[in-house]
Scaffold this active site. Structure first.
Site, PDB file in Angstrom:
ATOM      1  N   ASN A   9      12.803  -1.080   0.695  1.00 13.09           N
ATOM      2  CA  ASN A   9      11.856  -1.736  -0.745  1.00 13.09           C
ATOM      3  C   ASN A   9      12.817  -2.622  -1.500  1.00 13.09           C
ATOM      4  OD1 ASN A   9      10.140  -4.217  -2.407  1.00 13.09           O
ATOM      5  ND2 ASN A   9       9.040  -2.729  -3.095  1.00 13.09           N
ATOM      6  N   TRP A  10      13.272  -4.003  -1.702  1.00  9.52           N
ATOM      7  CA  TRP A  10      14.283  -4.686  -2.511  1.00  9.52           C
ATOM      8  C   TRP A  10      13.928  -4.825  -3.746  1.00  9.52           C
ATOM      9  CZ3 TRP A  10      18.343  -7.473   1.077  1.00  9.52           C
ATOM     10  CH2 TRP A  10      18.544  -6.595   1.947  1.00  9.52           C
ATOM     11  N   LYS A  11      12.576  -5.216  -4.269  1.00 17.63           N
ATOM     12  CA  LYS A  11      11.770  -5.839  -5.145  1.00 17.63           C
ATOM     13  C   LYS A  11      12.511  -6.983  -5.769  1.00 17.63           C
ATOM     14  CE  LYS A  11      10.678  -1.176  -6.318  1.00 17.63           C
ATOM     15  NZ  LYS A  11       9.338  -0.396  -7.073  1.00 17.63           N
ATOM     16  N   HIS A  93       1.254  -2.998  -2.412  1.00 14.74           N
ATOM     17  CA  HIS A  93       2.420  -1.852  -3.570  1.00 14.74           C
ATOM     18  C   HIS A  93       1.930  -2.281  -5.280  1.00 14.74           C
ATOM     19  CE1 HIS A  93       5.629  -1.574  -6.089  1.00 14.74           C
ATOM     20  NE2 HIS A  93       6.317  -0.169  -4.687  1.00 14.74           N
ATOM     21  N   GLU A  95       3.165  -2.275  -7.308  1.00 17.70           N
ATOM     22  CA  GLU A  95       3.299  -3.635  -8.545  1.00 17.70           C
ATOM     23  C   GLU A  95       2.584  -4.924  -8.540  1.00 17.70           C
ATOM     24  OE1 GLU A  95       7.512  -3.041  -7.590  1.00 17.70           O
ATOM     25  OE2 GLU A  95       7.433  -0.854  -8.639  1.00 17.70           O
ATOM     26  N   GLU A 165       2.631   6.438  -2.263  1.00 17.39           N
ATOM     27  CA  GLU A 165       3.007   6.011  -3.663  1.00 17.39           C
ATOM     28  C   GLU A 165       2.954   6.245  -4.621  1.00 17.39           C
ATOM     29  OE1 GLU A 165       6.545   3.648  -2.063  1.00 17.39           O
ATOM     30  OE2 GLU A 165       5.499   2.401  -3.041  1.00 17.39           O
ATOM     31  N   GLY A 171      10.412   4.969  -9.590  1.00 13.65           N
ATOM     32  CA  GLY A 171      11.123   4.302 -10.170  1.00 13.65           C
ATOM     33  C   GLY A 171      10.997   5.278 -11.637  1.00 13.65           C
ATOM     34  N   SER A 210      10.705   7.397  -5.761  1.00 15.90           N
ATOM     35  CA  SER A 210      12.204   8.794  -5.974  1.00 15.90           C
ATOM     36  C   SER A 210      12.686   8.732  -5.139  1.00 15.90           C
ATOM     37  CB  SER A 210      11.789   8.893  -7.660  1.00 15.90           C
ATOM     38  OG  SER A 210      11.905   8.289  -8.382  1.00 15.90           O
ATOM     39  N   GLY A 231      12.301   2.498  -2.942  1.00 20.31           N
ATOM     40  CA  GLY A 231      12.571   0.971  -3.371  1.00 20.31           C
ATOM     41  C   GLY A 231      14.285   1.754  -4.329  1.00 20.31           C
ATOM     42  N   GLY A 232      14.458   1.808  -5.407  1.00 19.60           N
ATOM     43  CA  GLY A 232      16.028   2.444  -6.189  1.00 19.60           C
ATOM     44  C   GLY A 232      16.938   2.120  -5.364  1.00 19.60           C
TER      45      GLY A 232
HETATM   46  P1  PGA Z   1      11.100   3.735  -6.136  1.00 22.39           P
HETATM   47  O1  PGA Z   1      10.631   2.728  -5.142  1.00 22.39           O
HETATM   48  O2  PGA Z   1      12.162   4.630  -4.948  1.00 22.39           O
HETATM   49  O3  PGA Z   1      12.440   2.859  -6.728  1.00 22.39           O
HETATM   50  O4  PGA Z   1      10.737   4.769  -6.547  1.00 22.39           O
HETATM   51  C1  PGA Z   1       9.738   3.288  -4.522  1.00 22.39           C
HETATM   52  C2  PGA Z   1       8.161   1.809  -4.006  1.00 22.39           C
HETATM   53  O5  PGA Z   1       8.498   1.353  -5.223  1.00 22.39           O
HETATM   54  O6  PGA Z   1       8.540   1.013  -3.129  1.00 22.39           O
END
Ligand code: PGA
Length: 248
Positions: A9-11, A93, A95, A165, A171, A210, A231-232
């Site tokens: 997930n590149w956000k 998600h 967010e 999640e 993050g 993470s 994500g990251g």
């Molecule tokens: P993260 O994000 O791996 O940076 O914690 C995961 C996500 O939000 O899908």
């Protein structure tokens, strides 16, 4: 045996240059037991789709509208995502829930519309730190999941992917322990099984929050963890490749 799935997930990150560089370093030949997908920001979907021609890596989107077309300025529909060869779409998600006010009902509507357009929805659920500390984790996740299950028929249950999640792990560098994650994944599978046990046995349940190269293998070794939503670490080719390899 469920095939593992690792989704990047590149956000809201990237540029054509950065994405081209990242894609050039990912494993495109495919892993026998693991499916890999990347979810770029909307504006790059078509371009990434072209870069992925002939690649085993699938394409996904990070969000979808809950309507198919019409006067919804700024929205992107499930039909459009299919048109651009997306296979997956992330819905709900944390967010989106926290920053854009998406409710459990919105997430259910998006899941349904994605399935109807032949996309595979990756339905995100997860508790906040305050909810975990108040011992409300399973209650929160149960409610998030039930809202979605209420609008699906039995056949659709095996076609969704669920991503657990924990919000406090996204993050933050703080990962759920494999035991904490496994306990919630088993709860999710049980809940799916109450609708249809055969479907629940096939549904892939991903862990996100993470995930890194150095914790992926232990997480993915748990019985009910079928891969990761990353994500990251998905922005770093070396890390992401190692995570995909850890899945098998
Ligand atoms: P993260 O994000 O791996 O940076 O914690 C995961 C996500 O939000 O899908």
């Amino acid at each position: 045996m469920r095939r593992k799935l690792v989704v990047g997930n590149w956000k809201m990150h990237g540029s054509k240059t950065a994405i081209a560089d990242l894609l050039s370093k990912l494993p495109h030949t495919g892993l026998s037991n693991t499916e890999v997908a990347v979810c770029p920001p909307f504006v790059y979907l078509q371009w990434v789709e072209r870069q992925l021609a002939g690649s085993a890596i699938a394409l996904g989107a990070q969000n979808v509208a809950s309507a198919l077309q019409g006067a919804y300025t700024g929205e992107v529909s499930a039909t459009m995502l299919r048109d651009l060869e997306c296979r997956f779409v992330i819905v709900g998600h944390s967010e989106r829930r926290a920053l854009f006010g998406e409710s459990n009902t919105d997430v259910a509507d998006k899941t349904k519309i994605a399935l109807e357009q032949d996309l595979i929805p990756i339905v995100c659920v997860g508790e906040s730190l305050a909810e975990r500390e108040a011992d409300a984790t399973l209650e929160v996740i149960g409610a998030q999941l039930d809202a979605v299950l209420a609008v699906l028929d039995r056949a659709q249950v095996s076609r969704i992917v669920v991503a657990y999640e924990p919000v406090w792990a996204i993050g933050t560098g703080r990962t759920a322990t494999p035991e904490q994650a496994q306990a919630v994944h088993a709860f999710i599978r049980d809940r799916l099984a109450s609708i249809d046990p055969a479907a629940a046995a096939k549904t892939r349940i991903l862990y996100g929050g993470s995930v890194k190269a150095d914790n992926a293998a232990t997480l993915f070794a748990q019985n009910d963890i079928d891969g990761g939503l990353v994500g990251g670490a998905s922005l770093n080719a070396e890390e992401f490749t190692a995570i995909c390899n850890a899945a098998g």
